[in-house]
Design a protein around this motif. Structure first.
Motif, mmCIF file in Angstrom:
data_model
loop_
_atom_site.group_PDB
_atom_site.id
_atom_site.type_symbol
_atom_site.label_atom_id
_atom_site.label_comp_id
_atom_site.label_asym_id
_atom_site.label_seq_id
_atom_site.Cartn_x
_atom_site.Cartn_y
_atom_site.Cartn_z
ATOM 1 N N ILE A 123 0.821 -1.204 0.000
ATOM 2 C CA ILE A 123 0.000 0.000 0.000
ATOM 3 C C ILE A 123 0.859 1.260 0.000
ATOM 4 O O ILE A 123 0.412 2.334 -0.415
ATOM 5 N N ASP A 124 2.132 1.138 0.473
ATOM 6 C CA ASP A 124 3.010 2.312 0.550
ATOM 7 C C ASP A 124 3.792 2.549 -0.727
ATOM 8 O O ASP A 124 4.514 3.555 -0.834
ATOM 9 N N HIS A 125 3.677 1.668 -1.688
ATOM 10 C CA HIS A 125 4.324 1.898 -2.977
ATOM 11 C C HIS A 125 3.555 2.972 -3.749
ATOM 12 O O HIS A 125 2.324 2.992 -3.747
ATOM 13 N N GLN A 126 4.282 3.841 -4.390
ATOM 14 C CA GLN A 126 3.676 5.033 -4.993
ATOM 15 C C GLN A 126 2.589 4.701 -6.001
ATOM 16 O O GLN A 126 1.504 5.287 -5.970
ATOM 17 N N LEU A 127 2.839 3.768 -6.893
ATOM 18 C CA LEU A 127 1.854 3.448 -7.928
ATOM 19 C C LEU A 127 0.595 2.847 -7.321
ATOM 20 O O LEU A 127 -0.524 3.155 -7.750
#
Length: 207
Positions: A123-127
């Motif tokens: 969930i913390d990945h930008q995309l």
């Protein structure tokens, strides 16, 4: 839009979120003769409505997801020239679909929070986070009062919901493409809109 109409859309959104598509669709179609109103001679109905009222002569078509969601895909006899859902009913269906989408997005966020890639929750990945934010925006916009009841505006509203549904489905990875996963409800949501809404006329030069 008056307060009563806004409250009605909120109730439809809550019904879609908490009760699912079958319950929401039942509320949207209450008092309507499906055989006379469906624009293409086919429709998605709550399974409980099949064999009652205007759906009495409907032929139930096999569908891998419908029964699992308490729904039935049916075909009526006749010309199939009904007007489809317009105005208030089309807005209510959009609110139901937005509520359902909200529930599925919450489930996806839980999954993405629990899974990691490179030591970082997905969930913390930008995309991924950007996709979630985009769907949240679509839920807010499409469950609010419409600015226009034109066929083009109604169709665009539901197409946005359908696209947001596909984005949400992809957030589940491979899980989103198996029959027994609850995200199948978003596929049925898109199918219901496709069968219940009359496509707007498109100028020949724009095709």
């Amino acid at each position: 839009m008056n307060g009563a109409a806004a409250d009605d859309l909120r109730r439809c959104r809550d019904l879609g979120r908490d009760g699912g598509l079958a319950a929401g669709l039942a509320a949207v179609l209450e008092g309507l003769d499906p055989a006379a109103e469906a624009p293409g001679g086919a429709a998605v109905l709550p399974a409980a409505a099949v064999g009652a009222g205007g759906a009495g002569s409907a032929e139930v078509l096999p569908h891998p997801f419908a029964a699992l969601e308490g729904l039935a895909v049916v075909r009526f006899g006749g010309s199939g020239a009904g007007p489809g859902l317009t105005g208030r009913r089309a807005a209510r269906l959009a609110a139901v679909r937005a509520g359902l989408l909200s529930r599925m997005l919450d489930t996806a966020v839980e999954r993405l929070t629990d899974r990691r890639f490179g030591g970082i929750p997905l969930i913390d990945h930008q995309l991924v986070g950007g996709s979630v934010a985009d769907v949240v925006t679509e839920i807010a916009v499409t469950s609010a009062a419409p600015e226009s009841d034109s066929a083009e505006a109604v169709w665009d509203r539901h197409e946005r919901l359908t696209e947001a549904g596909w984005v949400t489905t992809r957030l589940f990875g491979a899980e989103g493409y198996i029959t027994d996963h609850p995200v199948r409800a978003l596929y049925m949501s898109a199918l219901a809109a496709d069968l219940w809404l009359a496509r707007p006329d498109v100028p020949e030069g724009a095709r």
